[in-house]
Enzyme design. Structure first.
Site, short mmCIF file in Angstrom:
data_model
loop_
_atom_site.label_atom_id
_atom_site.label_comp_id
_atom_site.label_asym_id
_atom_site.label_seq_id
_atom_site.Cartn_x
_atom_site.Cartn_y
_atom_site.Cartn_z
N ASN A 1 0.86 -1.18 0.00
CA ASN A 1 0.00 0.00 0.00
C ASN A 1 0.89 1.22 0.00
OD1 ASN A 1 -1.84 2.04 0.41
ND2 ASN A 1 -2.41 1.41 2.49
N PHE A 2 0.99 1.89 -1.13
CA PHE A 2 1.90 3.04 -1.25
C PHE A 2 1.36 4.25 -0.48
CE2 PHE A 2 4.01 1.92 -5.63
CZ PHE A 2 4.58 0.79 -5.04
N LYS A 3 0.09 4.25 -0.18
CA LYS A 3 -0.55 5.40 0.48
C LYS A 3 -0.29 6.65 -0.38
CE LYS A 3 -0.29 3.09 4.93
NZ LYS A 3 -0.03 3.19 6.39
N HIS B 1 -9.56 1.03 5.35
CA HIS B 1 -8.25 1.28 5.97
C HIS B 1 -8.39 2.28 7.11
CE1 HIS B 1 -4.09 2.43 6.56
NE2 HIS B 1 -3.76 1.33 5.92
N GLU C 1 -6.66 4.68 8.04
CA GLU C 1 -6.43 6.09 7.69
C GLU C 1 -7.65 6.70 7.00
OE1 GLU C 1 -1.77 4.93 7.57
OE2 GLU C 1 -2.81 5.26 5.67
N GLU D 1 -5.02 -4.85 10.94
CA GLU D 1 -3.93 -3.90 11.09
C GLU D 1 -4.12 -3.11 12.39
OE1 GLU D 1 -3.98 -1.46 7.39
OE2 GLU D 1 -2.29 -2.74 6.90
N GLY E 1 3.02 2.24 10.88
CA GLY E 1 3.96 3.35 10.71
C GLY E 1 4.85 3.62 11.91
N SER F 1 3.75 -2.26 10.42
CA SER F 1 5.22 -2.31 10.55
C SER F 1 5.83 -3.64 10.15
CB SER F 1 5.64 -1.91 11.97
OG SER F 1 5.35 -0.54 12.18
O1 LIG Z 1 -1.63 -0.46 4.61
C1 LIG Z 1 -0.59 -0.65 5.25
C2 LIG Z 1 -0.62 -0.50 6.71
O2 LIG Z 1 -1.20 0.72 7.05
C3 LIG Z 1 0.75 -0.71 7.37
O3 LIG Z 1 1.57 0.40 7.16
P1 LIG Z 1 3.12 0.27 7.69
O4 LIG Z 1 3.69 -0.97 7.05
O5 LIG Z 1 3.79 1.55 7.26
O6 LIG Z 1 3.03 0.12 9.21
#
Ligand SMILES: O=C[C@H](O)COP(=O)(O)O
Length: 229
Positions: free
Chosen positions: A6-8, A88, A90, A157, A163, A193
């Site tokens: 997931n690049f966000k 998600h 976020e 998650e 993060g 993470s």
């Molecule tokens: O979509 C991915 C998750 O939010 C995990 O993010 P992360 O690997 O930066 O903790």
């Protein structure tokens, strides 16, 4: 095993193309039973060839219309996108998506035959109240969600691990996944993470069918190191 990136709000069209070109070269020796998903920013959605699935991080549950700033089914169809992340943390906590909208998105994209990675997770204050409280919270996030949908993948998650560089402990993941799996018969990913240093122990946990990776997926070398762990 499922490996999802997931690049966000990271990467551009140009850097996503470079990433996928490099990824393709490495995936030639991927285990045939493994699946790779990439969720780039919407601006980078396109037709890409390769042994991976491109998905949307988000979309509005309509074909098209007066929804300023959103993308809908028409925009996803243009690039042959048939996979989407929904729920998600976020989107829930930063973008303010409530369970009703999340369930509406789920129902809409299910009706269009999308493969859905549906995210759940709890805040630290919920975790600190104990496993029973965590489970009540997590199960509440399935309100309006068809857990029997054959194209559903679920991602657990813990928000407090996202993060932070500190994943949940092996025993926390094992226990939560074991209890969750009593409620559905679908693949269950862990996210929070995940990185090359912990991928082996996390993917070895019973009940973990893959990972959803944010930060450690942004560099193709790091993500492929995890795929070939
Ligand atoms: O979509 C991915 C998750 O939010 C995990 O993010 P992360 O690997 O930066 O903790």
């Amino acid at each position: 095993m499922i490996f999802a990136a997931n690049f966000k709000m990271n990467h551009t069209r140009a850097s996503t193309k470079a990433y996928l070109d490099a990824l393709n070269q490495k995936l030639a020796s991927k285990r045939s039973e493994d699946r790779v998903f990439i969720f780039p920013p919407s601006t980078a959605l396109d037709h890409y060839d390769g042994d991976f699935t491109i998905g949307a991080q988000n979309a509005y549950p309509e074909k098209n219309g007066a929804f300023t700033g959103e993308i809908g089914l028409d925009q996803l169809d243009e690039f042959g996108i048939k996979t989407i992340l929904i729920g998600h943390s976020e989107r829930r906590d930063i973008l303010g998506e409530d369970q009703a909208l999340i369930a509406q998105k789920f129902s809409y994209f299910k009706s269009k035959g999308f493969e859905i990675i549906y995210c759940i997770g709890e805040a630290l204050e919920v975790r600190e109240e104990g496993e029973d409280t965590v489970m009540v919270h997590l199960l509440s996030q399935f309100k309006g969600i068809d857990l029997a949908y054959e194209k559903l993948i679920i991602a657990y998650e813990p928000i407090w691990a996202i993060g932070t560089g500190r994943s949940a402990k092996v025993e926390e993941i094992a226990s939560t996944h074991s209890t969750l799996k009593k409620h559905f018969d679908r693949p269950l990913l862990y996210g929070g993470s995940v990185k090359p240093a912990n991928i082996k122990e996390i993917t070895a946990i019973e009940g973990v069918d893959g990972v959803l990776v944010g930060s450690a997926s942004l560099e193709v070398e790091s993500f492929t190191e995890m795929i070939f762990c």
